[in-house]
Write an enzyme that holds these catalytic residues in place. Structure first.
Site, PDB file in Angstrom:
ATOM      1  CG  ASN A  70      -1.725   1.216   1.425  1.00 35.85           C
ATOM      2  OD1 ASN A  70      -1.814   2.042   0.527  1.00 35.85           O
ATOM      3  ND2 ASN A  70      -2.338   1.361   2.597  1.00 35.85           N
ATOM      4  CE  LYS A  97      -0.095   3.163   4.751  1.00 38.95           C
ATOM      5  NZ  LYS A  97       0.035   3.268   6.205  1.00 38.95           N
ATOM      6  CG  HIS A 132      -5.743   1.974   5.365  1.00 41.57           C
ATOM      7  ND1 HIS A 132      -5.258   2.943   6.202  1.00 41.57           N
ATOM      8  CD2 HIS A 132      -4.760   1.052   5.234  1.00 41.57           C
ATOM      9  CE1 HIS A 132      -4.026   2.623   6.555  1.00 41.57           C
ATOM     10  NE2 HIS A 132      -3.695   1.482   5.980  1.00 41.57           N
ATOM     11  CD  GLU A 187      -2.729   5.522   6.861  1.00 41.80           C
ATOM     12  OE1 GLU A 187      -2.738   5.558   5.610  1.00 41.80           O
ATOM     13  OE2 GLU A 187      -1.798   4.983   7.502  1.00 41.80           O
ATOM     14  CD  GLU A 197      -3.420  -2.426   7.519  1.00 41.59           C
ATOM     15  OE1 GLU A 197      -2.325  -2.683   7.021  1.00 41.59           O
ATOM     16  OE2 GLU A 197      -4.053  -1.396   7.258  1.00 41.59           O
ATOM     17  N   GLY A 228       2.734   2.294  10.791  1.00 44.01           N
ATOM     18  CA  GLY A 228       3.695   3.378  10.587  1.00 44.01           C
ATOM     19  C   GLY A 228       4.408   3.810  11.857  1.00 44.01           C
ATOM     20  CB  SER A 271       5.501  -1.765  11.960  1.00 42.02           C
ATOM     21  OG  SER A 271       5.097  -0.428  12.184  1.00 42.02           O
TER      22      SER A 271
END
Ligand code: PGA
Length: 251
Positions: free
Chosen positions: A9, A11, A96, A98, A166, A172, A212
């Site tokens: 991904n 992003k 996702h 985010e 996730e 991240g 991660s």
């Protein structure tokens, strides 16, 4: 045996030209005729078409990072499932964290987007995961359960869907869930799917881990019985690291 699936991904990273370069580097690092596991990369919408041209004829699939639930219309800044399908995407990431955190995505809008993507024949990667506050409050199980149940509401078959677990606190941040922590939630998800779709469908479902993942921890995560691959953010921006993770999933 479930075939593992690893998706990069990207992003909001890489211009069109940079995406082309990275896609070429990924193909070169994978080598010709690679067939170890299912692999995909998800560039920005802007780079889908150019990246797709590079991936054509390879084993690597073109994946979109999101899609809207209407075909077209007055939805400034959005792109529809029909449009990503038309540029050659075979899969789409939906929900996702985010998107949920910064763009107001809810289980209800995730559900609408999944239904539209499925109607276009796309494979869907449904992302779920708890925040650190939720984990510390001991509500991980109920958060994951609502994300799965509400996200899949009214969807009759799970077979075109992959679920990505996730944990938001691991995305991240450099903090990976331990393989045991991840496995616990993956098992919970498979149990939920057994309840919703039956044993056979649940056994066939691929559940990716994301947060991660790096070349150094991928093999241990992928060795867990209910972890069927990874959704890779940061490490997918480096072709060598990404391919090392893909190869860890192919063993
Ligand atoms: P990360 O991102 O690998 O950079 O933690 C994973 C993801 O958000 O898909």
């Amino acid at each position: 045996m479930r075939r593992k699936i690893v998706v990069g991904n990207w992003k909001m990273n890489n211009s069109v030209a940079e995406s082309e370069t990275l896609a070429l580097d990924v193909l070169a690092a994978l080598g010709e005729g690679f067939s170890g596991c299912e692999v995909g990369i998800a560039p920005t919408y802007l780079a889908l078409e150019a990246t797709g041209r590079i991936l054509e004829g390879s084993e690597v699939q073109l994946v979109a990072q999101n899609c809207h639930y209407e075909n077209d219309g007055a939805y400034t800044g959005e792109v529809s499932a029909r449009m990503i399908n038309a540029v050659g995407c075979t899969s789409v990431i939906i929900g996702h964290s985010e998107r949920r955190q910064y763009f107001g995505e809810t289980n209800a809008t995730v559900n609408l987007r999944i239904k539209k993507a499925l109607s276009e024949g796309l494979q869907v990667i449904l992302c779920v995961g708890e925040t650190l506050a939720e984990r510390e409050a001991g509500v991980t199980e109920s958060v994951i359960s609502s994300q799965v149940r509400e996200g899949l509401d009214g969807i009759s078959s799970i077979s075109p869907i992959v679920i990505a677990y996730e944990p938001v606190w691991a995305i991240g941040t450099g903090k990976t869930a331990t393989s045991a922590q991840a496995e616990e939630v993956h098992l919970l998800i498979r149990t939920l799917i057994t309840e919703l779709y039956g044993k056979e469908a649940a056994e066939a479902l691929r559940i990716q881990y994301g947060g991660s993942v790096k070349p150094s921890n991928a093999a241990e995560l992928f060795a867990m019985p209910n972890i069927d691959g990874g959704l890779i953010g940061g490490a997918s921006l480096n072709a060598e690291d990404f391919v090392a993770i893909v190869k860890a999933a192919s063993r």
